[in-house]
Enzyme design. Structure first.
Site, PDB file in Angstrom:
ATOM      1  N   HIS A  18      25.693  26.140  35.610  1.00 13.34           N
ATOM      2  CA  HIS A  18      26.949  26.157  34.848  1.00 13.34           C
ATOM      3  C   HIS A  18      26.859  25.242  33.626  1.00 13.34           C
ATOM      4  O   HIS A  18      27.858  24.692  33.177  1.00 13.34           O
ATOM      5  CB  HIS A  18      28.150  25.786  35.734  1.00 13.34           C
ATOM      6  CG  HIS A  18      28.454  26.870  36.732  1.00 13.34           C
ATOM      7  ND1 HIS A  18      29.267  27.944  36.432  1.00 13.34           N
ATOM      8  CD2 HIS A  18      28.013  27.062  37.994  1.00 13.34           C
ATOM      9  CE1 HIS A  18      29.329  28.745  37.492  1.00 13.34           C
ATOM     10  NE2 HIS A  18      28.568  28.233  38.449  1.00 13.34           N
ATOM     11  N   GLY A  99      23.938  40.947  43.734  1.00  9.74           N
ATOM     12  CA  GLY A  99      24.938  39.905  43.986  1.00  9.74           C
ATOM     13  C   GLY A  99      24.385  38.704  44.724  1.00  9.74           C
ATOM     14  O   GLY A  99      25.141  37.897  45.255  1.00  9.74           O
ATOM     15  N   ASP A 146      20.249  33.947  32.142  1.00  8.53           N
ATOM     16  CA  ASP A 146      19.600  34.987  32.945  1.00  8.53           C
ATOM     17  C   ASP A 146      18.790  35.967  32.092  1.00  8.53           C
ATOM     18  O   ASP A 146      17.599  36.187  32.365  1.00  8.53           O
ATOM     19  CB  ASP A 146      20.640  35.722  33.801  1.00  8.53           C
ATOM     20  CG  ASP A 146      21.422  34.761  34.686  1.00  8.53           C
ATOM     21  OD1 ASP A 146      21.047  33.578  34.762  1.00  8.53           O
ATOM     22  OD2 ASP A 146      22.409  35.190  35.291  1.00  8.53           O
ATOM     23  N   TYR A 195      34.122  32.446  38.322  1.00  9.31           N
ATOM     24  CA  TYR A 195      33.157  32.096  37.277  1.00  9.31           C
ATOM     25  C   TYR A 195      33.878  31.975  35.935  1.00  9.31           C
ATOM     26  O   TYR A 195      33.750  30.975  35.225  1.00  9.31           O
ATOM     27  CB  TYR A 195      32.059  33.171  37.192  1.00  9.31           C
ATOM     28  CG  TYR A 195      31.002  32.858  36.165  1.00  9.31           C
ATOM     29  CD1 TYR A 195      29.854  32.160  36.517  1.00  9.31           C
ATOM     30  CD2 TYR A 195      31.156  33.235  34.839  1.00  9.31           C
ATOM     31  CE1 TYR A 195      28.885  31.849  35.579  1.00  9.31           C
ATOM     32  CE2 TYR A 195      30.205  32.923  33.886  1.00  9.31           C
ATOM     33  CZ  TYR A 195      29.070  32.240  34.258  1.00  9.31           C
ATOM     34  OH  TYR A 195      28.115  31.923  33.309  1.00  9.31           O
TER      35      TYR A 195
HETATM   36  C1  GLA Z   1      25.382  33.082  36.389  1.00  7.98           C
HETATM   37  C2  GLA Z   1      25.467  33.345  34.891  1.00  7.98           C
HETATM   38  C3  GLA Z   1      24.601  32.343  34.105  1.00  7.98           C
HETATM   39  C4  GLA Z   1      24.897  30.913  34.510  1.00  7.98           C
HETATM   40  C5  GLA Z   1      24.901  30.775  36.033  1.00  7.98           C
HETATM   41  C6  GLA Z   1      25.376  29.424  36.483  1.00  7.98           C
HETATM   42  O1  GLA Z   1      24.073  33.334  36.835  1.00  7.98           O
HETATM   43  O2  GLA Z   1      25.045  34.660  34.594  1.00  7.98           O
HETATM   44  O3  GLA Z   1      24.795  32.527  32.721  1.00  7.98           O
HETATM   45  O4  GLA Z   1      26.099  30.468  33.948  1.00  7.98           O
HETATM   46  O5  GLA Z   1      25.741  31.742  36.668  1.00  7.98           O
HETATM   47  O6  GLA Z   1      24.472  28.447  36.086  1.00  7.98           O
END
Ligand code: GLA
Length: 348
Positions: A18, A99, A146, A195
Site C-alpha cells: 500500500h 483473487g 503489479d 482497497y
Molecule cells: C494491490 C494493488 C497494488 C498495490 C497492492 C498493495 O495488489 O494492485 O497496486 O497497491 O495491492 O500493496
C-alpha cells in the site's frame, strides 16, 4: 494468419505494501505462475475473448467497448486504451490463483496488451497503460506495482521500485533463500471497496498535510484513521529500504524482521489483514528456517510471502500446511517460487 502466444507472470511483493499509490517504495518479484494469451487476428472489427478460468465470454465491436462487471473488463479495458481498430480472437489460460493477491489481474492486462500489439512499446509505458485500463474499466484504483513487476520482472531478482519517479533497481535474491507463498484460501468480500477506501484515506491525509504523496512528511499532526494510514505508509517505506540493505549485506535475519514488522503495521495501523493471514504468519514465525513472513498484496485474504532458508524449505512447507489446517480448518495451497522474467512472446 498464424496465432501468436504471449505470457505475463503474476508477482509476489516481498515488502512495501500500500505504498505504490502513495509515491513510495515497493519490492516485488515476478513469479513462475503466469497467464497466457493466444491471439488470432479477425477482419470484422470484433474483439472476442474466452478463458479456461471463467465462464463469461466477450464478443463486442472494438469501437464500442464498455465495462460489463466481469473478468472481460480487463481485456476490453486494455483494448480501449490501445484504441485498436482491428478485431481479434483471444484465448486466455492462467495458472495464477484468481483473487489470491498474486496479481492475476495485472498478468491478464499485460498479456492482453502484448497480444493486441503493444509489444514494441517501452515496458514502462505498457505497465502504465495496463494500470489505467484496470483503473478505468474495473473501478479498482490500483497502483503501478503489479503491471510494473509483470512487465519488467527479471529472473533471480526482485525489483526495488521508487513509485514516485518509477526508477528501479533489480536486486538479486541470495542463492541460499527461497520464496514460499502460502495461500490462505480465503478472500473476504470487502477487498475491492476496502482497497479504494484505504487509498482515499491516504489521499485525504496527504491533502490535509498539503503534499501530493505521503512521503517525507511529519504525520504527527494527523489523528484517527488518517494518522494510522500515514504512519503505516511512512514506516513501510523505511522498512523497504532497510530490507534492501539487509538483503544486500546478506543479513537475512534483519531482512526477515522487516517483513514481520510490515505485517504488524498492515494489521494494526492499516487494518488490511484478517485472522487467516495472521494465523499463517504466526505459524511461520515459529518454524526453524523461516526468516520472515507477511501478508502480500492488497490484504483481506489471499497469500503470505515467506523468506525461507533453502535447506529448510521442505519442512517449512509441510509444517505450515499442517499448522494452518489445524488452526483454520482449511488446506492451504503452498508453493515455492523463484523470481521469474517479465512478460514475453512464447516462441515455440
Ligand atoms: C494491490 C494493488 C497494488 C498495490 C497492492 C498493495 O495488489 O494492485 O497496486 O497497491 O495491492 O500493496
Amino acid at each position: 494468419m498464424k496465432p501468436r502466444r504471449f505470457r505475463a507472470p503474476g508477482r509476489v511483493n516481498l515488502i512495501g505494501e500500500h505504498t505504490d499509490y502513495n509515491g513510495g517504495f515497493v519490492f516485488p518479484a515476478a513469479i513462475h505462475l503466469a497467464t497466457r494469451v493466444t491471439v488470432t487476428a479477425r477482419g470484422d472489427g470484433r474483439l472476442r475473448a474466452a478463458s479456461n478460468a471463467f465462464p463469461e465470454t466477450l464478443d463486442a465491436d472494438v469501437t464500442a467497448l464498455k465495462p460489463t462487471g466481469n473478468w472481460t473488463d480487463y481485456v476490453a479495458g486494455v483494448a480501449a486504451q490501445l484504441q485498436i481498430t482491428e478485431g481479434a480472437d483471444l484465448w486466455i489460460e492462467t495458472d495464477i490463483p484468481i483473487g489470491g493477491g498474486l496479481s492475476s489481474s495485472a498478468a491478464l492486462t499485460v498479456a492482453t496488451a502484448l497480444a493486441l500489439g503493444a509489444g514494441n512499446r517501452p515496458r514502462l509505458e505498457i505497465a502504465r497503460l495496463c494500470q489505467r485500463a484496470e483503473n478505468e474499466f474495473t473501478g479498482m484504483r490500483c497502483g503501478i506495482m503489479d503491471p510494473f513487476a509483470s512487465c519488467l520482472g527479471e529472473a533471480g531478482h526482485a525489483l526495488r521500485i521508487d513509485c514516485r519517479d518509477l526508477s528501479y533497481k533489480a536486486i538479486p535474491l541470495p542463492e541460499s533463500v527461497r520464496l514460499v507463498i502460502a495461500n490462505t484460501m480465503v478472500r473476504h468480500a470487502l477487498a475491492g471497496t476496502a482497497y479504494n477506501d484505504r487509498r482515499a484515506a491516504c489521499e485525504s491525509a496527504a491533502a490535509r498535510l498539503g503534499v501530493s504523496f505521503l512521503r517525507d512528511i511529519d504525520y504527527s499532526s494527523l489523528t484517527g484513521a488518517e494518522l494510522r494510514c500515514a504512519r503505516h505508509v511512512i514506516t513501510e517505506n523505511q522498512r523497504v529500504l532497510d530490507f534492501e540493505a539487509a538483503l544486500l549485506s546478506g543479513d537475512l535475519e534483519a531482512a526477515g524482521e522487516q517483513m514481520y514488522a510490515s505485517h504488524e503495521s498492515l494489521k494494526t495501523d492499516f487494518e488490511v489483514s484478517c485472522p487467516e493471514l495472521d494465523a499463517m504468519v504466526e505459524i511461520a514465525r515459529r518454524l526453524p528456517g523461516v526468516y520472515g513472513a507477511r501478508l502480500t498484496g492488497g490484504g483481506f485474504g489471499g497469500c503470505t510471502i515467506n523468506l525461507v532458508a533453502a535447506d529448510a524449505v521442505d519442512d517449512v512447507v509441510s509444517q505450515l500446511r499442517a499448522g494452518y489446517e489445524a488452526a483454520a480448518g482449511m488446506v492451504p495451497h503452498i508453493f515455492v517460487t523463484s523470481p521469474a522474467a517479465g512478460a514475453s512472446e512464447i516462441i515455440e
